[in-house]
Scaffold this motif. Structure first.
Motif, PDB file in Angstrom:
ATOM      1  N   ARG A 101       0.872  -1.174   0.000  1.00 17.54           N
ATOM      2  CA  ARG A 101       0.000   0.000   0.000  1.00 17.54           C
ATOM      3  C   ARG A 101       0.905   1.217   0.000  1.00 17.54           C
ATOM      4  NH1 ARG A 101      -3.935  -2.646   4.371  1.00 17.54           N
ATOM      5  NH2 ARG A 101      -5.528  -3.294   2.906  1.00 17.54           N
ATOM      6  N   THR A 102       0.489   2.274  -0.628  1.00 13.67           N
ATOM      7  CA  THR A 102       1.294   3.485  -0.576  1.00 13.67           C
ATOM      8  C   THR A 102       0.713   4.406   0.482  1.00 13.67           C
ATOM      9  OG1 THR A 102       1.802   3.260  -2.912  1.00 13.67           O
ATOM     10  CG2 THR A 102       2.172   5.422  -1.923  1.00 13.67           C
ATOM     11  N   VAL A 103       1.545   4.724   1.464  1.00 17.31           N
ATOM     12  CA  VAL A 103       1.109   5.599   2.563  1.00 17.31           C
ATOM     13  C   VAL A 103       2.139   6.718   2.651  1.00 17.31           C
ATOM     14  CG1 VAL A 103       0.443   5.679   4.994  1.00 17.31           C
ATOM     15  CG2 VAL A 103       0.196   3.544   3.728  1.00 17.31           C
ATOM     16  N   ASN A 450      -9.404  13.081   3.248  1.00 18.62           N
ATOM     17  CA  ASN A 450      -8.809  11.879   3.843  1.00 18.62           C
ATOM     18  C   ASN A 450      -9.388  10.622   3.218  1.00 18.62           C
ATOM     19  OD1 ASN A 450      -7.118  13.186   5.649  1.00 18.62           O
ATOM     20  ND2 ASN A 450      -8.732  13.372   7.187  1.00 18.62           N
ATOM     21  N   GLY A 451      -8.508   9.695   2.835  1.00 18.03           N
ATOM     22  CA  GLY A 451      -9.048   8.450   2.306  1.00 18.03           C
ATOM     23  C   GLY A 451      -8.159   7.775   1.288  1.00 18.03           C
ATOM     24  N   VAL A 452      -8.817   7.045   0.395  1.00 18.55           N
ATOM     25  CA  VAL A 452      -8.128   6.095  -0.473  1.00 18.55           C
ATOM     26  C   VAL A 452      -8.342   6.473  -1.930  1.00 18.55           C
ATOM     27  CG1 VAL A 452      -8.048   3.653  -1.138  1.00 18.55           C
ATOM     28  CG2 VAL A 452      -8.545   4.277   1.235  1.00 18.55           C
ATOM     29  N   VAL A 465      -2.045  -0.167  -6.573  1.00 13.32           N
ATOM     30  CA  VAL A 465      -2.269  -0.369  -5.127  1.00 13.32           C
ATOM     31  C   VAL A 465      -2.966   0.867  -4.550  1.00 13.32           C
ATOM     32  CG1 VAL A 465      -0.230  -1.840  -4.994  1.00 13.32           C
ATOM     33  CG2 VAL A 465      -0.058   0.571  -4.329  1.00 13.32           C
ATOM     34  N   PRO A 466      -3.575   0.721  -3.380  1.00 13.26           N
ATOM     35  CA  PRO A 466      -4.251   1.879  -2.780  1.00 13.26           C
ATOM     36  C   PRO A 466      -3.247   2.912  -2.263  1.00 13.26           C
ATOM     37  CG  PRO A 466      -4.711  -0.153  -1.538  1.00 13.26           C
ATOM     38  CD  PRO A 466      -3.765  -0.517  -2.611  1.00 13.26           C
TER      39      PRO A 466
END
Ligand SMILES: Cc1cc2nc3c(=O)[nH]c(=O)nc-3n(C[C@H](O)[C@H](O)[C@H](O)COP(=O)(O)OP(=O)(O)OC[C@H]3O[C@@H](n4cnc5c(N)ncnc54)[C@H](O)[C@@H]3O)c2cc1C
Length: 589
Positions: A101-103, A450-452, A465-466
Motif C-alpha cells: 500500500r502506498t502511505v 482523507n481516504g483512499v 495499489v491503494p
C-alpha cells in the motif's frame, strides 16, 4: 477460465462480511465468501502458510481447535510482524512478501488478511456507537434506534459482557473517580463517565478468581484465561473447541454460525480483482466478480444476483476504483481513523500498594482493554495493554515529530512526549510492570481529503495499489489534545510519578466511513450508482461512530444490510431482527 454461480458473492471474510453471510444464510440464500488471506484453524488447510490445501469450506466440522492451537503461538514476533507475521496484510504463503500500500505520511497500517480479517488480532471491545454520533452529527441517514435491535442481537450472540476488573482496571477506575467522573451504566452512552468495557470475550473461569491453589495449568479452563494475548490472535483457552475460544473474533464467533446455516461457503486465498457489471442504459448492475487464486495465480469468476463488498475501508474503495465503477467524488473519501494517541503513567511501588494493594500494575494480566472513559463529542480513553515488544514500538517508538529530548514539556501535563529510544526507552520499559497505558480514540470527523485513491505508479499482481492519505484537521487535533490532557490528569490523580504522551503518528487500525452510507451508499447500503452492489464493512459507516470502537456498529449494520438484500432481491424477511425487539426510544438498552 472457471466460472460458477451463486445467489450472493461477498468479497472479504473480515469483521463484518461473516455477519452479513450468517444472516443471509439463515434466510436460505446461498452465499460464497471470497477471502484474500488464509483460513487458520480449518482442517482443509493443515499447513496454511506452507501449502495451498483445500479449495473452500462450508462444513462446520472442518473447524478445528487443535489446528488453531498448532497455528497460533501467542508470540509477538511470530504472530504480529506486519511484514512476515502470520497476522498480516499478505498472502497465506509465508515465503511471499506482504501486499503493498502506498502511505505517503509517517503511519502504521494494521489491517489483516484471512478469515476473521482484522478481528483476528482485535481486542474484542464492542461498545455501541455514541448516540449523538449517529443522531446529532450530520452524517447518518438512519437513526441510532434503527441499530439497537441489531446491537442487541449481537450482544446476545457473541456474547458481549462488561469486562472483569483486574488490577489495571482498578487503578484506572480509581483515577477516573478522583478526576470527578461517575460510573456509566447501560450501553446507550450520552454522557461522560467510566465503565468496564463491553467486550466480546467470554467471562473468566470462576476458578481464576476463587481457587487459591490454582497452579497455572490452563488445560481445562473455560472462558477467558485473563492472559492478554488478544493481539496475538486470541488463542485461549488452549485445548478448547474452535468456536469456544474466549475472544469472539468474527472467525470464532460468526463464521461457524454462518457455516451452520448450510448456505455459506468460504473460499480463502481468493483475491478479488474486479467487480463485473452489465446492464443497459441506466446505472450499471453488478453481476459477479473475478478473483485470483493467491497460490496458483489462476483467475476465476463467480456470477451472482447480488455482490457485496466487505473488503474493509482500504480495499473496498481500491477494488471499486480498480474495477472502473462510477465515482461521485466520495468513493474512498471521508475516511476516519479515531486519530489515536497514547498516554502512559509510571507508578512507584508504594503508591500502587496503597491504591490497589499490590506493588505492580501487571499490565499483561487481564483483557488487553477492559475499562474505558467515554467523552461523547470528543472521543474515549481506554486502558490499552500491549505485550512489551509492541509497547516499545507503539507507545514509545511510534511518536510523530521530534524525539522526547527535543521537546519542551514545561507547562504541559506530561513529563515527556514524543519518540523515545536508547537509554530512556530502556529505563521506561524496565518499568513495564508498573506502567498503565491509556489510548485516546478521537471522534475525528469525515473529511473529503482523507481516504483512499489509486497509486498508478505502483502495481502489484492485483492492479494499482491503494494510496492512503490521512491528514488530521485542526478540530480533530484539538479533540485529541483534550483527550490526552484528560488521560494525563486521570493518571496524575491516581499518583503517576511520570507521565509520557506518545503523540503518536497516525495508526490506521480503526478505519471507517470511506464508502459511507449517505454519500456513496443509500440507507440500505446499496450503491447509489451501481445496482445490486452493496457494501458491508466499516467503510459503510457514515462516520467514526464518535470514537467508540467500531466493530459492533459495523457488524450491526451488516446484519441490517443482509435483511435489505433479502428484501430487495430475494424472498424478503418474515421475521426481521430490525422489527423484533426495537425499543421505543434509544434510551432503553
Ligand atoms: C490491534 C487491533 C486491535 C483492534 N481492536 C478492536 C477492538 O477492540 N474493537 C473494535 O471494534 N475494533 C478493533 N480493531 C479494529 C477492527 O479489527 C476492524 O475495525 C474491523 O476488523 C474492520 O472490519 P472490516 O470488515 O471493515 O474489515 P476487515 O476486518 O479488515 O476485513 C476485510 C477482509 O477483506 C479481505 N479482503 C480485502 N480485500 C480483498 C479482496 N480484494 N478480495 C478478497 N478479500 C479481500 C481482507 O483480507 C479481510 O479479511 C482493532 C484493530 C487492530 C489492528
Amino acid at each position: 477460465m472457471r466460472e460458477r454461480e451463486t445467489d450472493v458473492v461477498v468479497v472479504g471474510a473480515g469483521g463484518d462480511g461473516p455477519a452479513l453471510a450468517w444472516r443471509l444464510g439463515e434466510l436460505g440464500i446461498d452465499v460464497t465468501v471470497l477471502e484474500a488471506g488464509p483460513f487458520y484453524g480449518n482442517e482443509q488447510w493443515p499447513a496454511p502458510r506452507e501449502a495451498p490445501g483445500g479449495e473452500s469450506s462450508s462444513d462446520p466440522s472442518d473447524l478445528s481447535g487443535d489446528r488453531y492451537d498448532e497455528q497460533f503461538t501467542a508470540k509477538e514476533g511470530e504472530m504480529n510482524d506486519l511484514i512476515m507475521g502470520k497476522l498480516r496484510w499478505g498472502p497465506a504463503d509465508g515465503d511471499r512478501p506482504a501486499w503493498a500500500r502506498t502511505v505517503p505520511q509517517q503511519a502504521i497500517v494494521a489491517q489483516l488478511a484471512g478469515v476473521g480479517g482484522t478481528t483476528q488480532h482485535y481486542y474484542a471491545n464492542h461498545p455501541r456507537a455514541f448516540v449523538g454520533s449517529v443522531d446529532d452529527q450530520p452524517d447518518w441517514p438512519i437513526d441510532y434506534a434503527d441499530l439497537v435491535p441489531y446491537y442487541q442481537h449481537l450482544e446476545a450472540t457473541h456474547p458481549i459482557r462488561p469486562a472483569p476488573t483486574t488490577p489495571k482496571a482498578e487503578l484506572f477506575f480509581e483515577g477516573a473517580r478522583r478526576a470527578g467522573y461517575d460510573l456509566t451504566t447501560g450501553y446507550n452512552v450520552t454522557e461522560e463517565g467510566y465503565r468496564p468495557f463491553p467486550n466480546a470475550i467470554l467471562q473468566p473461569d470462576e476458578r481464576l478468581a476463587r481457587d487459591g491453589d490454582y497452579d497455572g495449568d490452563f488445560g481445562d479452563v473455560e472462558g477467558d484465561t485473563l492472559a492478554a494475548h488478544e493481539h496475538q490472535g486470541g488463542p485461549h483457552p488452549r485445548g478448547s473447541d474452535f468456536e469456544d475460544r474466549a475472544r469472539r473474533s468474527s472467525n470464532v464467533s460468526l463464521v461457524p454460525r454462518a457455516m451452520e446455516t448450510g448456505h455459506v461457503e468460504i473460499r480463502p486465498n481468493a483475491f478479488v480483482t474486479e467487480v463485473l457489471t452489465g446492464g443497459g442504459t441506466g446505472d450499471p448492475q453488478a453481476t459477479g466478480v473475478e478473483f485470483r487464486d493467491t497460490w496458483a495465480g489462476t483467475c476465476e469468476r463467480v456470477h451472482a444476483d447480488v455482490v457485496v463488498l466487505a473488503a474493509g475501508c482500504i480495499e473496498t474503495p481500491r477494488l471499486w476504483l480498480d474495477s472502473g465503477l462510477p465515482d461521485n467524488g466520495w468513493v474512498g473519501k471521508g475516511m476516519t481513523t479515531h486519530w489515536f494517541d497514547f498516554v502512559a503513567g509510571v507508578f512507584d511501588p508504594d503508591t500502587l500498594e496503597g491504591t490497589i494493594g499490590q506493588r505492580e500494575v501487571n499490565p499483561h494480566q487481564g483483557q488487553a482493554a477492559g475499562s474505558r472513559l467515554d467523552v461523547p463529542g470528543v472521543g474515549g480513553i481506554a486502558v490499552n495493554t500491549f505485550a512489551p515488544g509492541i509497547t516499545s514500538m507503539a507507545m514509545y517508538g511510534g511518536g510523530q515529530g521530534e524525539f522526547w529530548f527535543d521537546r519542551d514539556t514545561a507547562g504541559e501535563p506530561w513529563d515527556t512526549a514524543g519518540r523515545v529510544t536508547g537509554r530512556k526507552l530502556k529505563e521506561l520499559m524496565s518499568k513495564y510492570r508498573r506502567t498503565l497505558t491509556l489510548i485516546c480514540h478521537t471522534d475525528d470527523r469525515p473529511r473529503r481529503e482523507n481516504g483512499v485513491s489509486l497509486d498508478f505508479d505502483t502495481e502489484d499482481e492485483h492492479g494499482p495499489v491503494p494510496l492512503v492519505k490521512f491528514q488530521p484537521h485542526p478540530e480533530d487535533d484539538a479533540r485529541r489534545d483534550e483527550l490526552a490532557e484528560r488521560a494525563a490528569r486521570l493518571l496524575r490523580e491516581v499518583g503517576a510519578e511520570h507521565v509520557h504522551r506518545a503523540d503518536a503518528a497516525p495508526i490506521l487500525l480503526h478505519l471507517q466511513s470511506s464508502m459511507a452510507m449517505g454519500r456513496v451508499l443509500d440507507e440500505g447500503c446499496e450503491a447509489y450508482d451501481v445496482d445490486r452492489l452493496f457494501v458491508a464493512d466499516h467503510s459503510a459507516l457514515a462516520n467514526g461512530v464518535g470514537g467508540a470502537n467500531p466493530t459492533h456498529t459495523g457488524q450491526a449494520l451488516a446484519l441490517r444490510t443482509a435483511e435489505t438484500v433479502a428484501e430487495r432481491y430475494f424472498d424478503g424477511v418474515t421475521d426481521p431482527i430490525g422489527g423484533r425487539t426495537a425499543p421505543a426510544t434509544a434510551d432503553e438498552d
